[in-house]
Structure formats: structure tokens, C-alpha cells
Design an enzyme around this catalytic site. Structure first.
Site, PDB file in Angstrom:
ATOM      1  N   HIS A  16      15.950   1.764 -14.358  1.00  0.00           N
ATOM      2  CA  HIS A  16      14.994   1.833 -15.225  1.00  0.00           C
ATOM      3  C   HIS A  16      14.278   0.392 -15.446  1.00  0.00           C
ATOM      4  O   HIS A  16      13.303  -0.019 -15.834  1.00  0.00           O
ATOM      5  CB  HIS A  16      14.955   2.684 -16.469  1.00  0.00           C
ATOM      6  CG  HIS A  16      15.874   1.866 -17.714  1.00  0.00           C
ATOM      7  ND1 HIS A  16      17.026   2.279 -17.880  1.00  0.00           N
ATOM      8  CD2 HIS A  16      15.240   0.972 -18.497  1.00  0.00           C
ATOM      9  CE1 HIS A  16      17.298   1.761 -19.054  1.00  0.00           C
ATOM     10  NE2 HIS A  16      16.413   0.901 -19.276  1.00  0.00           N
ATOM     11  N   ASP A  53      20.093   6.691 -13.102  1.00  0.00           N
ATOM     12  CA  ASP A  53      19.639   5.367 -13.747  1.00  0.00           C
ATOM     13  C   ASP A  53      20.578   4.025 -13.302  1.00  0.00           C
ATOM     14  O   ASP A  53      21.242   3.613 -13.980  1.00  0.00           O
ATOM     15  CB  ASP A  53      19.505   5.365 -15.185  1.00  0.00           C
ATOM     16  CG  ASP A  53      18.512   4.282 -15.819  1.00  0.00           C
ATOM     17  OD1 ASP A  53      18.231   3.357 -14.980  1.00  0.00           O
ATOM     18  OD2 ASP A  53      18.605   4.043 -16.986  1.00  0.00           O
ATOM     19  N   GLY A  97      22.387  -1.630 -28.096  1.00  0.00           N
ATOM     20  CA  GLY A  97      22.599  -1.407 -26.753  1.00  0.00           C
ATOM     21  C   GLY A  97      21.754  -2.445 -25.975  1.00  0.00           C
ATOM     22  O   GLY A  97      20.969  -3.179 -26.563  1.00  0.00           O
ATOM     23  N   SER A 143      19.767  -2.358 -22.097  1.00  0.00           N
ATOM     24  CA  SER A 143      19.482  -1.705 -20.820  1.00  0.00           C
ATOM     25  C   SER A 143      20.211  -2.539 -19.805  1.00  0.00           C
ATOM     26  O   SER A 143      20.045  -3.717 -19.648  1.00  0.00           O
ATOM     27  CB  SER A 143      18.264  -1.678 -20.960  1.00  0.00           C
ATOM     28  OG  SER A 143      17.586  -0.517 -21.288  1.00  0.00           O
ATOM     29  N   GLY A 144      20.660  -1.837 -18.882  1.00  0.00           N
ATOM     30  CA  GLY A 144      21.367  -2.372 -17.605  1.00  0.00           C
ATOM     31  C   GLY A 144      22.779  -2.949 -17.846  1.00  0.00           C
ATOM     32  O   GLY A 144      23.534  -3.205 -16.915  1.00  0.00           O
TER      33      GLY A 144
END
Ligand SMILES: *[C@@H]1O[C@H](CO)[C@@H](O)[C@H](O)[C@H]1NC(C)=O
Ligand SMILES: *[C@@H]1O[C@H](CO)[C@@H](O)[C@H](O)[C@H]1NC(C)=O
Ligand SMILES: *[C@@H]1O[C@H](CO)[C@@H](O)[C@H](O)[C@H]1NC(C)=O
Ligand SMILES: *[C@@H]1O[C@H](CO)[C@@H](O)[C@H](O)[C@H]1NC(C)=O
Ligand SMILES: *[C@@H]1O[C@H](CO)[C@@H](O)[C@H](O)[C@H]1NC(C)=O
Ligand SMILES: [Ca+2]
Length: 740
Positions: A544, A597, A689, A691-692
């Protein structure tokens, strides 16, 4: 349906209107008695008041069933081609449409007085600028009629300011009219303007309701630049409750903007303001001097605030000012206010110290519902819970598991170990044989403390043969400092720098604690996504993160730059930077469900591993993570959608949540390619958090890439686990694509 008192009003209005229209139509029929097959369409506008009619929101939307029903009633009465376009409060604005013989249009205009070229709608909560056509590149066109219908949220008034106004001097030729209405009826004309107004003394109009109409009429060609006006944000709010939001919310607010909301509620009541979402850029300085929301006389907020942050004032008036400067913007905020009685701020609820009110059932349930943990203080715990000294109750399951769930260590005291076992400082039990064997078997390494090699305390590395090394960064630097090669062995994956500090939730990481952590930037912008190093040339991130949007081609390698060995974002200039050669998103990535994802990024040139840059180990395809297992997430806290994360790399411990349970919590959105984790202990930790970025698990002395931060809150609140891509499921895919 729910008519009632309004009926009489409608009928009276409709009958009156029918009479007027009949007269006009009669006149028109008389006027155009000549027969012709060529007809053109003409639209006329007006308004009528429907007295005693209660306005419902659905009337704003001409597609709604409520609107259609009311319009049908009116139309059935009027028996002409007659179209209602909008309701503001109890005012119905309409357009009526006539078929006019060709060649007679001018005469009809003369008779009925208004024509329309085009219409724009604007919501006051959206950043709205209107300009004369062609402005500022060319003069406005001759012989035109243009109108802008401006609408605001219910309960708001509109303020329109012209920062440029330069029309022909003679108002008989070109002019702008501003109406306190949605249609051009002379009764509601506020002002007719032409000529020039200096920007230092701008023309400003304030409507009496939430609608306004601006028209521009021009005749023959003259070279005048025209105008630009904008709807001001903010306004006056009253009643016992209401809401407002930053311009364009939930999209990005504009730079250089100041909005003020003045709230006034009935005398004797106090005001409670709540922000469901709050994301205001703090820029580089990290304090509220750039963009902020000020509750005048009370507090100033900026940055990212927890959901439902509350501010109360002990007064019936509140002024809220939002300001953005000319640099970085964010998504802004939405806010709701309501009144409360000075004597009873939380009717039938538990009042937190931070003035929030929570359901009494949420008290002492192990979750921090207040945000300041006051609902979890002074609790009497039942038998299934540990009574922490600080008043918290925590599930008995977490007793003696080596994690400080209470926050004051109560749950980890007096745990004791079986005979033949060694009790670590964190109260974990490990086999006595593992003590002083050169490996850190306790999660905190305390099984290696106090051994004969204790003098290694002040050194940077402890060799397997017991030697202590004092030179900086001896590990994996290509020199056999130990003599037995132990400082140069296991230089491959998942090894952390020698660190004694213990990970607890939501705090700064140690330098080189996560040497596989990568910060991905869109060129020349702040941190966007995280990634993990898996080899000299490959990174793993989330699919994403690499999906194009309207503005940025995230899927193109040329968009990105990767910073490796970074600890704080400020060190960016001296960290190792790589460009991206190719991006391989998983071909079954689903942008609606976030299934699969995961994506791979190949660096343009290999990196050399060091103390600060090292790969994380990849798990075996067969690995499964049992519920309750502790995993670590790390990142700078930004998400793909918004900037404004932490400066120093953050880490937090979360626990794997049973996927059946998680699937229920997340209404069936969890696939086998996802892993859920969260802070089940609730209350103690705050975490971010990213992302990735990696979700790492400690096993066999190494860290393994158990997951990729995917969606959810990243850090659990009640019933809201973070969702991670389940990396073991993609082990074969990674091997196939990268050879790693
Ligand atoms: C509308 O017609 C009246 C009378 O014919 C005239 O006085 C008025 O100026 C006209 N208004 C417009 C906008 O043409
Ligand atoms: C304005 O324009 C009208 C029509 O073009 C003209 O009759 C009138 O004299 C002009 N007035 C001034 C003050 O120039
Ligand atoms: C914001 O305002 C400043 C000074 O008024 C101006 O220099 C700057 O260009 C503006 N920025 C934007 C993005 O409009
Ligand atoms: C605030 O915005 C969020 C996100 O767009 C939305 O989910 C929420 O319903 C809004 N709340 C209010 C009270 O407007
Ligand atoms: C999750 O819990 C359910 C019942 O509570 C159990 O049947 C299932 O095996 C558990 N799944 C895992 C992966 O632990
Ligand atoms: Ca515990």
C-alpha cells in the site's frame, strides 16, 4: 409522510405561487401567441417561503426521497414545469423552465429579468476561491452572465472577501452583484459593485443564512482583469451542540489560513469540545508555533492528538482559532461541542481526570478508556486479574511472562523459577546451564551479567572467549578483534547491537537497535513509509506504500529514496542513502481489503553492512506465531497518508492476537495473509505503527521479520488491533523474486 403543521403553509404558499405563475404564463402565452416549432429552453429562478415547515437535512439533497416528495406535492399543485433546486432552512429556491419560441429569448429575458450561464456550488467547509472567468491570466469575457451559488453547513453564515476587484468603472456596463439568497431576486440583493477596490481595503460580505449568490454581468469587450474572492472559514456557532472542521477536512487544509469559530451556548451552561480527529502539522520545530488550534484562554494544540481529545471551558463562550502557516500542511481536524451542567459534567458516566466521560462499565476492565488511565486507577480486581500496586487490573495470563504489564512491575514480582532454572532480572526463567554461556538467553541478557566477564559492562563487545573489546563498533567491521572470530561471526541477519536496555512499549529505540529499519522518503519530502533490509540490495515494505494516488506516482522507483542506518530523522544527511532500482508489489495486493500487502524494493547499488546497517532474518515459510507471543514494531510513526511522525525511531512491544478472535473484532476482514497484534495489556503503552516497517520477533538469538506494518491503528486500543502482513506466507514469493 411526516407532514403535519407544514401542510397548510405549503398549500398557502403554493396557491399564491400558482397564481403568480399563472399570471406570468398567461402573459407569456399572450406575448408569444405566434406559433413556431422552434423552441428553446429558458430557466427562471425565484424563492418561496414554506411557513411552519420543519427543515430536514434531506431537503438539501435534491435526490433524496424526502425532497422529491415535497417537490412533487408542490409541483402537483402548480401544474407547470417547475423544478425545486434547494432548500435553505425553510426557504425553497426554485428554477422554472419554459419552452420559448426561437428568436424571442431576448424578449423573454426582458420580461422575466434573469438568465443563467453556469453555476458553481461551494461548501463553506471547503477551501473555496471564486474568480471571474480567466482570472488572473486574461480579462473577463464580454457579454457574459456568470453566477456562483455558495452554500454553507447548516447553522453557519458565509463570509466572502474579494482580495482583488477590478472591473469597468461604469456599473451600467459590467457589475458584480452579491445576494443574500441562492437566487437572484432583487429583494435579497446586498450590493451591486463595479470599478476598483484596493486589496488593503477588501470588499467583504456576510450572509444572514448559510447561502449566498454572486453574479457577474458584462457587456462589450473591455480589458479589465476581474475579481478573486474567497469564502472565509470559521463562524459563529450556538445552540446546545454542534460541529465544525478545518477547511477541506478530511483532505489537507490550505496553507496561510486563519479561521475563528465563536461558540456561544445558553447562559449558565459550560462547553465541552471534542476532536474526533486531530492532525495539525508541527513542521520542523515540533512545537505549536507553526500550525495550531488555539482554544482561547485555555490551551493550544498541534501535532497528532489522540482520537477524541477533549477541552472544556467553565463558561458559556468559547473561541477556537485555527492557523496554518505557509509551509507543511496536514489533514486538520473535526470538532464537536456540547454543553454540560456546571454541577454535573458527566451525567451517568465516570469522569476521567482529563474531563472525558466514559461508560461506568469501562472502569477497571484493564483498558485505558480515558486516555489518562484514570478509569483504571484504584480498582478492585477479580480473581482472573492481577492486582497491580498502582491500582491497575491486568489479566492473570500476563503474570511472570517477563513483560512489565502493570507498569510498576507488580505482575513480575515473586515469580520464582523451578529448581535447575535461573531467574532473569526480568523474572523470566531459563535453564541454569545457559547462565554465563556467552549467549543472552534472558530477553534482557541478565543471564550473562555478573559472570567472570562482568568487566565487559563498560565495553562495546563481549567475545565468546570472554575477551572484552573497547573499541567502538567492533562487530562485523572485518577485523578479528576477539582473536576467536566471534566479533565477526553471525554478521548476517537479525543481530542487534549489544544492548542491555529492555524494550517496553512506545519509546525511543536505542541507536542501532533496529539496524534493518529503513526510512522511505518521496524525494525531498519527510518520511513516508518504513521498510526492512533483507539483503545487501533488497528491502521489504508494504504494497500500500507503493500505490499511485492522484498526485504522486508512488509505484515508480524514481519517486523514492531510502535512508539506511538512520536513528533520528535529523541525521538524514549523514545516513546512507540509496535510490530505488525496481519495485515489485505483490500482484494480488488488494487495495480495498489490504490483502497481500507486501512489496519488494531493489536498491540501485548494494549497501555494506555495518553496526548500523544490517539485514533482518526472514522467517521460515512454516513459522506460525502463537497468540500472546511478544513482537516488536518500530518506525517513525508516519503513515503513507500523513506526515508528522516522530523524529527518533520509536519501538513498541505488542502481542500476537489469535486470528479467529481478531477476525471477529475486525468484522471478518482478516485473511490468512494477515497477522493481528496489539497491546493487550492496555493502558501502559503508547505506540506508533509505521506502514511498511518491520514487526520483528526475537527467536534463537536473532530477530526475524514476522510481519510488515499494514493497517489498523498499528497500536491497539480496545477492539482495534494492528494488522500486519504475515511474512511466512510470502517466504517463497520473496525467494522467487529476490533470491534471498
Ligand atoms: C428587470 O426588469 C425591470 C422592469 O422591466 C427593470 O427595471 C430591471 O432593471 C430589470 N432587471 C434586470 C436585472 O434586468
Ligand atoms: C455608463 O454607460 C452607459 C451605457 O454605456 C452610458 O449611457 C452612461 O453615460 C455611462 N455613464 C458614465 C458615468 O460614464
Ligand atoms: C503565505 O503568505 C506569505 C506571506 O504573506 C507568502 O510569502 C507566501 O507565498 C504564502 N504562501 C502560500 C503557499 O500561499
Ligand atoms: C470526524 O472525522 C472522521 C474521519 O473523517 C470521521 O470518521 C468522523 O465520523 C468525524 N466525526 C465527526 C463528529 O464529524
Ligand atoms: C484461536 O482461538 C480459538 C478459540 O478461542 C481456537 O480454536 C483456535 O485454535 C485459536 N487459533 C490460534 C491460531 O491460536
Ligand atoms: Ca506480565
Amino acid at each position: 409522510k411526516k407532514r403535519g403543521p407544514g401542510k397548510v403553509g405549503i398549500i398557502v404558499a403554493v396557491v399564491t405561487l400558482a397564481a403568480v405563475l399563472a399570471l406570468i404564463i398567461g402573459l407569456l402565452v399572450w406575448h408569444f401567441h405566434c406559433k413556431s416549432d422552434l423552441k428553446s429552453q429558458k430557466i427562471y429562478t425565484g424563492s418561496l417561503r414554506i411557513t411552519n415547515q420543519v427543515f430536514v437535512d434531506a431537503y438539501e439533497n435534491s435526490d433524496s426521497a424526502e425532497f422529491k416528495e415535497l417537490a412533487n406535492q408542490v409541483m402537483a399543485q402548480v401544474r407547470t414545469k417547475f423544478k425545486l433546486i434547494c432548500f435553505g432552512s425553510v426557504i425553497a429556491y426554485y428554477e422554472s423552465e419554459f419552452a420559448v419560441p426561437a428568436g424571442q429569448e431576448a424578449a423573454v429575458d426582458q420580461a422575466v429579468n434573469t438568465s443563467m450561464r453556469f453555476t458553481q456550488h461551494a461548501k463553506s467547509s471547503a477551501e473555496k476561491i471564486i474568480t471571474s472567468p480567466g482570472f488572473p491570466d486574461k480579462p473577463y469575457a464580454p457579454d457574459s452572465f456568470v453566477q456562483w451559488q455558495l452554500r454553507g453547513d447548516p447553522g453557519h453564515v458565509l463570509k466572502l472577501s474579494f482580495d482583488t476587484f477590478n472591473l469597468e468603472e461604469n456599473c451600467s456596463n459590467d457589475f458584480v452583484r452579491v445576494y443574500d439568497s441562492l437566487v437572484a431576486v432583487d429583494k435579497h440583493l446586498m450590493e451591486e459593485e463595479c470599478g476598483f477596490y484596493s486589496p488593503s481595503n477588501p470588499l467583504t460580505f456576510i450572509s444572514s443564512r448559510n447561502v449566498m449568490l454572486v453574479t457577474l454581468v458584462t457587456n462589450k469587450e473591455e480589458n479589465f482583469p476581474g475579481f478573486r474572492a474567497q469564502l472565509a472559514c470559521g463562524g459563529k456557532l450556538s445552540g446546545t451542540s454542534g460541529s465544525f472542521k478545518s477547511p477541506n477536512f478530511p483532505s489537507y487544509y490550505p496553507p496561510n489560513k486563519t479561521c475563528q469559530w465563536d461558540i456561544e451556548v445558553p447562559d449558565g451552561k459550560y462547553i465541552k469540545l471534542r476532536f474526533p480527529k486531530f492532525m495539525v502539522s508541527t513542521g520542523s520545530l515540533n512545537h505549536c508555533s507553526e500550525d495550531y488550534v488555539q482554544i482561547v484562554g485555555k490551551s493550544t494544540l498541534c501535532g497528532q492528538q489522540p482520537a477524541n481529545t477533549m477541552v472544556t471551558v467553565n463558561s458559556n463562550k468559547m473561541t477556537v482559532v485555527f492557523k496554518s502557516d505557509s509551509s507543511q500542511v496536514d489533514r486538520g481536524f473535526n470538532a464537536t461541542y456540547e454543553v454540560f451542567e456546571p454541577t454535573d459534567p458527566c451525567p451517568d458516566k465516570f469522569q476521567c481526570d482529563n474531563k472525558r466521560c466514559v461508560n461506568p462499565s469501562l472502569r477497571c476492565d484493564g483498558w485505558n478508556d480515558c486516555g489518562d488511565s484514570t478509569d483504571e486507577r484504584n480498582c478492585k480486581c477479580d480473581a482472573s486479574m492481577i492486582q497491580c500496586r498502582n491500582g491497575f487490573c491486568k489479566p492473570m495470563f500476563w503474570r511472570c511472562d517477563g513483560v512489565n504489564d502493570c507498569g510498576d512491575d507488580t505482575d513480575e514480582l515473586n515469580c520464582g523459577c523451578k529448581s535447575g532454572e535461573f531467574q532473569c532480572k526480568n523474572n523470566q526463567c531459563v535453564s541454569e546451564k545457559l547462565k554465563c554461556d556467552g549467549n543472552r538467553d534472558c530477553k534482557d541478557g541478565s543471564d550473562e551479567d555478573g559472570c567472570s566477564r562482568d568487566m565487559c559492562k563498560d565495553s562495546t563487545f563481549m567475545c565468546s572467549n570472554g575477551k572484552c573489546i573497547t573499541k567502538p563498533n567492533p562487530m562485523c567491521d572485518g577485523q578479528d578483534d576477539c582473536g576467536d572470530g566471534s566479533d565477526e561471526s553471525n554478521c548476517n541477519c537479525g543481530k542487534k547491537a549489544y544492548t542491555k536496555s529492555r524494550i517496553v512499549g512506545g519509546q525511543d529505540a536505542d541507536v542501532s537497535e533496529f539496524p534493518w529499519q529503513v526510512s522511505l522518503h518521496v524525494k525531498n519530502t519527510p518520511h513516508v513509509c518504513g521498510a526492512s533490509i533483507i539483503s545487501e540490495q533488497w528491502l521489504v515494505t508494504a504494497a500500500h506504500c507503493v500505490q499511485d494516488d492522484a498526485k504522486i506516482k508512488y509505484s515508480q522507483p524514481g519517486t523514492w529514496e531510502a535512508y539506511l542506518g538512520l536513528h533520528t530523522q535529523k541525521e538524514k544527511p549523514k545516513s546512507t542513502k540509496r535510490l530505488i532500482k525496481q519495485i515489485i508489489p505483490h500482484k494480488n495486493y488488494n487495495s480495498y481489503t489490504y490483502d497481500n500487502d507486501i512489496a519488494l524494493m531493489e536498491l540501485d547499488s548494494p549497501v555494506t553492512f555495518s553496526e548500523t546497517i544490517r539485514p533482518i532474518c526472514l522467517p521460515a515459510a512454516t513459522d506460525v506465531y502463537p497468540a500472546g507471543e511478544t513482537v516488536t514494531i518500530s518506525g517513525w510513526g508516519a503513515t503513507r497518508e500523513g506526515g508528522g511522525g516522530a523524529t527518533v525511531l520509536q519501538k513498541a512491544n505488542v502481542r500476537i492476537i489469535n486470528s479467529t478472535v481478531c477476525d471477529e473484532l475486525m468484522s471478518g476482514q482478516i485473511t490468512s495473509r494477515m497477522t493481528c497484534a496489539g497491546v493487550l495489556s492496555g493502558g501502559v503503552d503508547a505506540c506508533q505503527g509505521d506502514s511498511g516497517g518491520p514487526m520483528s520477533i526475537f527467536s534463537n538469538e536473532r530477530m526475524y521479520l514476522a510481519g510488515v506494518v499494514s493497517w489498523g491503528d498499528g497500536c491497539a486500543r480496545r477492539n482495534k488491533p494492528g494488522i500486519y502482513t504475515n511474512v511466512p506466507k510470502f517466504r517463497a514469493w520473496i525467494k522467487e523474486k529476490t533470491g534471498v
